[in-house]
Design a protein around this motif. Structure first.
Motif, PDB file in Angstrom:
ATOM      1  N   THR A  44       0.828  -1.207   0.000  1.00 17.58           N
ATOM      2  CA  THR A  44       0.000   0.000   0.000  1.00 17.58           C
ATOM      3  C   THR A  44       0.858   1.251   0.000  1.00 17.58           C
ATOM      4  O   THR A  44       0.633   2.189  -0.778  1.00 17.58           O
ATOM      5  N   THR A 295      -5.233   0.273  -3.791  1.00 18.30           N
ATOM      6  CA  THR A 295      -5.348   0.052  -2.349  1.00 18.30           C
ATOM      7  C   THR A 295      -6.367  -1.039  -2.041  1.00 18.30           C
ATOM      8  O   THR A 295      -6.155  -1.872  -1.148  1.00 18.30           O
ATOM      9  N   CYS A 296      -7.465  -1.053  -2.779  1.00 17.06           N
ATOM     10  CA  CYS A 296      -8.474  -2.095  -2.561  1.00 17.06           C
ATOM     11  C   CYS A 296      -7.921  -3.478  -2.903  1.00 17.06           C
ATOM     12  O   CYS A 296      -8.192  -4.464  -2.207  1.00 17.06           O
ATOM     13  N   TRP A 383      -2.368  10.371   5.132  1.00 19.71           N
ATOM     14  CA  TRP A 383      -3.598   9.585   5.126  1.00 19.71           C
ATOM     15  C   TRP A 383      -3.316   8.126   4.772  1.00 19.71           C
ATOM     16  O   TRP A 383      -4.028   7.221   5.241  1.00 19.71           O
ATOM     17  N   ALA A 384      -2.297   7.874   3.946  1.00 18.49           N
ATOM     18  CA  ALA A 384      -1.970   6.496   3.574  1.00 18.49           C
ATOM     19  C   ALA A 384      -1.428   5.730   4.782  1.00 18.49           C
ATOM     20  O   ALA A 384      -1.749   4.555   4.991  1.00 18.49           O
ATOM     21  N   LEU A 387      -4.357   5.169   7.143  1.00 16.40           N
ATOM     22  CA  LEU A 387      -5.233   4.135   6.592  1.00 16.40           C
ATOM     23  C   LEU A 387      -4.639   2.746   6.783  1.00 16.40           C
ATOM     24  O   LEU A 387      -5.340   1.807   7.178  1.00 16.40           O
ATOM     25  N   SER A 388      -3.337   2.602   6.535  1.00 15.42           N
ATOM     26  CA  SER A 388      -2.686   1.301   6.664  1.00 15.42           C
ATOM     27  C   SER A 388      -2.724   0.809   8.107  1.00 15.42           C
ATOM     28  O   SER A 388      -3.078  -0.343   8.382  1.00 15.42           O
ATOM     29  N   PHE A 391      -6.428   0.151   9.195  1.00 21.01           N
ATOM     30  CA  PHE A 391      -6.985  -1.080   8.623  1.00 21.01           C
ATOM     31  C   PHE A 391      -6.353  -2.308   9.274  1.00 21.01           C
ATOM     32  O   PHE A 391      -7.020  -3.330   9.475  1.00 21.01           O
TER      33      PHE A 391
END
Length: 419
Positions: A44, A295-296, A383-384, A387-388, A391
Motif C-alpha cells: 500500500t 489500495t483495494c 492519510w496512507a 489508513l494502513s 486497517f
C-alpha cells in the motif's frame, strides 16, 4: 469511580505487556503469521507513494506549458461522420480573427499551421523538417525563451517578411553559427533570413516525446501563402485571462464558431476546445482512481493476513486452555479474558503494520534517491499511513474477535481438565 478509571488503564497496560511477552515467546511463529499484514501494508505504501510521485512528475510537466493555455482544433463529429467534408471541418484564419475580436475570455491567440518541408543551409539539407507558421503572440503563449536574436514582430506579419526563427537543434543539424542571426536558409526552396533562436522544448517520453527535432518558425502570413487554405488547415492556440475562465471561454468559442459555421441547434460541434487545466484535473481524477483501486486490491493481502492471525489465535487459545481455566478459577471475568486475546491479535497486526511501514517507506526513499529517477517527487501522504495502520488494527479486531470470544466462553472446570 476514580478507582475504576485507574484500574482500566492499568489492566490494558498489563494486557499489552502480556501480549508482547506472548509474541516474543513465539516470535518466529508471530513473524510468519504477520507476513500477510507486512506485505499488504508495504505494498500500500509503495503504490500510494509511487502514484503520488508519478502524478507530481506529470503535473510538473504540464505546468511548464502554462495553466491558462488552450487549443482549438477541428473535429469530425462521430455523431455524423459522413455529413461534413474535411474542408468544412477545418478551422480558417478568418475564424481565428473572429474569435480574437468576439471572445473577451481570450488573452492572446494565434493561428498555427504546420507542414513538413526540406530545409537547406549551404550544402546541408534536412528533408523532413517541421515548419510552423504563427503570429508574434506565439512567444507569449508558449513561453519559450529566445536564446539569440529577436522574436517575431507585428511588422513581420504585416509585411509578410521572409524571416524565420530556428530552434537550437536546427543550429546544430544545419551547421549554422552559434548565433545564426543574419544567416539565410532555404525553406521549401524559398530564402528566409534567420532572426532568432528559440529554446527547444520536448515532451517527456511518457507523453510520446523523445529526442528533440529541428524546428523552423515563420510568420503566419508567409506560411499561409506557401501552403494556402483549404488544402492545409490550421489549429488555434491561446491563453485565457485567468485559470478559472475555461467555462466562459468554451461558451464564447462554441457560440462564435457555431454561428460562423451556420450550424443548426441539432448539429454536433465540428471543433473542440481543450485547456491545460482540464488535463490537470483529469490527471488528478485518474491518479485518485488508481490509488483507490490499487489500495483495494492490496487490501486482499491484509484480509489474507487476518485469516492467518485468526488461525494462530485459535491455536493459541487451544495451547493456553489450562491457563485460561486457572485465571477464571481465581476470579478473572470473561471480559478480561476476551480483552487479553483481542489485544494480542491487535498487537500482532500492529507489529506487522510497523514492519510493513518501514519496508514500504524504505522502498519509496530508495526510488526517490535513485539517480535519474522519474519518481523523484514520490512521497507518502499521512492519510496512507493512517489508513494502513487503521486497517491493520481493524483486521486484528475483526479476525481476533472469534478466538477471543471462544477463550472468554470456556468453562473453567473443563479448561482445567484440558490436557
Amino acid at each position: 469511580m476514580i478507582g475504576l478509571f485507574i484500574a482500566i488503564p492499568r489492566t490494558l497496560f498489563q494486557t499489552v505487556v502480556l501480549a508482547f511477552a506472548q509474541l516474543w515467546a513465539n516470535r518466529v511463529r508471530a513473524l510468519l503469521t504477520t507476513l500477510g499484514i507486512v506485505i499488504g501494508v508495504a505494498s500500500t505504501i509503495v503504490i500510494v507513494g509511487g502514484t503520488q510521485g508519478l502524478k507530481s512528475a506529470v503535473l510538473k510537466e504540464f505546468e511548464t506549458f502554462g495553466a491558462t493555455r488552450f487549443v482549438i482544433f477541428p473535429r469530425n463529429p462521430r455523431e455524423a461522420p459522413n455529413r461534413f467534408s474535411p474542408q468544412q471541418v477545418q478551422l480558417k484564419l478568418r475564424e481565428c480573427r473572429l474569435l480574437e475580436a468576439s471572445c473577451p475570455s481570450i488573452a492572446r491567440i494565434t493561428p498555427v499551421k504546420s507542414f513538413v518541408a526540406p530545409v537547406q543551409f549551404n550544402d546541408r539539407i534536412e528533408r523532413n523538417v517541421r515548419v510552423t507558421a504563427l503570429d508574434e503572440d506565439w512567444h507569449l503563449i508558449e513561453g519559450r525563451q529566445i536564446l539569440a536574436g529577436r522574436p517575431f514582430l507585428p511588422v513581420d506579419e504585416l509585411e509578410r517578411r521572409a524571416v524565420c526563427i530556428v530552434n537550437d537543434k536546427a543550429v546544430e543539424e544545419l551547421g549554422l553559427n552559434q548565433d545564426p542571426t543574419g544567416q539565410s536558409i532555404l525553406v521549401d526552396g524559398r530564402k528566409f533570413l534567420v532572426v532568432g533562436v528559440v529554446e527547444t522544448k520536448t515532451l517527456p517520453s511518457i507523453f510520446g516525446g523523445g529526442d528533440p527535432l529541428t524546428e523552423v518558425y515563420i510568420p503566419f502570413s508567409v506560411g499561409n501563402a506557401m501552403k494556402p487554405e483549404p488544402v492545409f488547415g490550421i489549429f488555434i492556440q491561446g491563453t485565457m485571462i485567468s485559470t478559472n475562465a475555461f467555462d466562459d471561454l468554451n461558451a464564447e468559442v462554441t457560440a462564435t464558431l457555431r454561428r460562423s459555421r451556420d450550424l443548426k441547434p441539432a448539429d454536433p460541434d465540428t471543433f473542440a476546445v481543450r485547456a491545460t487545466d482540464q488535463v490537470i484535473a483529469g490527471i488528478n481524477r485518474v491518479s485518485f482512481g488508481i490509488t483507490i483501486a490499487a489500495t483495494c486490491i492490496v487490501a486482499i493481502s491484509l484480509v489474507v493476513g487476518g485469516i492467518g492471525i485468526m488461525n494462530i489465535m485459535l491455536a493459541s487459545v487451544s495451547e493456553r486452555t489450562r491457563e485460561i481455566g486457572l485465571r477464571k478459577a481465581v476470579g478473572a471475568p470473561p471480559a478480561v479474558i476476551l480483552t487479553q486475546f483481542l489485544v494480542e491479535a491487535v498487537v500482532l497486526c500492529l507489529v506487522g503494520a510497523a514492519i510493513g511501514l518501514q519496508i514500504g517507506l524504505s522502498i519509496v526513499y530508495l526510488v526517490r534517491a535513485a539517480p535519474g529517477s522519474p519518481l523523484e517527487d514520490a512521497s507518502v501522504p499521512s492519510w496512507a499511513i493512517i489508513l494502513s495502520v487503521g486497517f491493520s488494527a481493524f483486521t486484528g479486531i475483526a479476525f481476533g474477535m472469534f478466538p477471543a470470544l471462544k477463550a472468554a466462553r470456556l468453562d473453567p472446570i473443563e479448561a482445567l481438565r484440558h490436557e
